[in-house]
Every structure is written in structure tokens, then in C-alpha cells.
Design a protein around this motif. Structure first.
Motif, mmCIF file in Angstrom:
data_model
loop_
_atom_site.group_PDB
_atom_site.id
_atom_site.type_symbol
_atom_site.label_atom_id
_atom_site.label_comp_id
_atom_site.label_asym_id
_atom_site.label_seq_id
_atom_site.Cartn_x
_atom_site.Cartn_y
_atom_site.Cartn_z
ATOM 1 N N ARG A 63 0.826 -1.212 0.000
ATOM 2 C CA ARG A 63 0.000 0.000 0.000
ATOM 3 C C ARG A 63 0.865 1.269 0.000
ATOM 4 O O ARG A 63 0.425 2.319 -0.448
ATOM 5 C CB ARG A 63 -0.925 0.024 1.211
ATOM 6 N N ALA A 64 2.087 1.163 0.503
ATOM 7 C CA ALA A 64 2.956 2.338 0.628
ATOM 8 C C ALA A 64 3.788 2.617 -0.621
ATOM 9 O O ALA A 64 4.269 3.732 -0.805
ATOM 10 C CB ALA A 64 3.891 2.166 1.831
ATOM 11 N N ASP A 65 3.970 1.625 -1.469
ATOM 12 C CA ASP A 65 4.810 1.787 -2.664
ATOM 13 C C ASP A 65 4.013 2.496 -3.754
ATOM 14 O O ASP A 65 3.079 1.940 -4.331
ATOM 15 C CB ASP A 65 5.291 0.424 -3.144
ATOM 16 N N GLU A 66 4.411 3.733 -4.042
ATOM 17 C CA GLU A 66 3.691 4.560 -5.015
ATOM 18 C C GLU A 66 3.737 4.003 -6.430
ATOM 19 O O GLU A 66 2.935 4.386 -7.269
ATOM 20 C CB GLU A 66 4.246 5.982 -4.994
ATOM 21 N N SER A 67 4.678 3.100 -6.709
ATOM 22 C CA SER A 67 4.802 2.564 -8.060
ATOM 23 C C SER A 67 3.847 1.395 -8.321
ATOM 24 O O SER A 67 3.736 0.947 -9.462
ATOM 25 C CB SER A 67 6.242 2.108 -8.312
ATOM 26 N N LEU A 68 3.182 0.930 -7.291
ATOM 27 C CA LEU A 68 2.284 -0.218 -7.448
ATOM 28 C C LEU A 68 0.832 0.225 -7.611
ATOM 29 O O LEU A 68 0.413 1.240 -7.057
ATOM 30 C CB LEU A 68 2.391 -1.147 -6.235
ATOM 31 N N GLN A 69 0.075 -0.587 -8.307
ATOM 32 C CA GLN A 69 -1.347 -0.314 -8.487
ATOM 33 C C GLN A 69 -2.091 -0.388 -7.151
ATOM 34 O O GLN A 69 -3.123 0.256 -6.970
ATOM 35 C CB GLN A 69 -1.929 -1.320 -9.473
ATOM 36 N N SER A 70 -1.556 -1.139 -6.202
ATOM 37 C CA SER A 70 -2.190 -1.301 -4.891
ATOM 38 C C SER A 70 -1.882 -0.149 -3.930
ATOM 39 O O SER A 70 -2.325 -0.178 -2.778
ATOM 40 C CB SER A 70 -1.747 -2.621 -4.254
#
Length: 124
Positions: A63-70
Motif C-alpha cells: 500500500r505504501a509503494d507509489e509505483s504499485l497499483q495497490s
């Protein structure tokens, strides 16, 4: 040498400031995010701090990784983040993780009882 939980807790507590409910409320008043990292079952049993956002500790990286869709848009690197769990251990570890991921203003409130004992409200 392999890390122990004690090693991880010491490292987390060295970089994530522990704050009280009054300080947490001040940060929230400045646009901070109150983040509950407990499991869903714990929320069902004990409720959550009023206004808290929920991301289970086991999903925080995703949830914290801005590069992921999640990525969860509530998590922003320019926003103070106040974490709590049941007693403070998971909040400390989660805080270190967020700091390692580039979040700067991360704080450990401790556990839900710390919120309540400091005058914070709880909702079901």
C-alpha cells in the motif's frame, strides 16, 4: 548473524519517535494520517481510533509503494503518519518500514489503549 525480534525492535525504536495522544492529535489537526496497522479481527473485537485509516501490517509495503497499483493514496510522503497497533510493537516496525521507503514524518503512538488513555475516542 541473523536478526532477532529484539534487534528489529531496537532498530525501529531508534528511528521512529514515540509520541503521546496529545501530540498525535496535534499532528492530525495539521493534516496527518492516523494509521491502524492491526489485523481486521482486532478491529472487529476492539474497534478503532476515531478517524483512523486501516492498513494491516502485512499489507503495508504494498500500500505504501507509489509505483504499485495497490498504492493507497492516503499514504503520502509529505504527510505526517501516526501509527498504532495493539501495544506499539507492530507500529514501531511499520514506522521503520515506512521510513526505509522514504516517508519522513512517521510516529509511533503505541497501542489503541494509549490512544484511549490519552482521551482519544474509539468507534466500532
Amino acid at each position: 548473524m541473523a536478526l532477532t525480534v529484539q534487534d528489529m525492535m531496537e532498530a525501529a525504536n531508534a528511528v521512529v519517535d514515540r509520541i503521546d495522544t496529545g501530540t498525535a492529535k496535534k499532528l492530525l489537526g495539521q493534516g496527518g494520517l492516523l494509521l491502524d496497522v492491526r489485523d481486521a479481527v482486532e478491529l472487529q473485537q476492539a474497534g478503532r481510533a476515531s478517524g483512523a485509516h486501516h492498513i494491516p501490517r502485512g499489507m503495508l509495503e504494498f500500500r505504501a509503494d507509489e509505483s504499485l497499483q495497490s498504492h493507497d493514496p492516503e499514504l503520502r510522503k509529505d504527510r505526517p503518519i501516526v501509527l498504532y497497533c495493539a501495544a506499539g510493537g507492530r507500529a514501531a516496525l511499520a514506522g521503520k518500514l515506512l521510513k526505509d521507503m522514504g516517508y519522513q514524518r512517521v510516529y509511533n503512538l503505541g497501542g489503541l489503549p494509549d490512544w484511549v488513555n490519552g482521551g482519544g475516542e474509539v468507534t466500532a
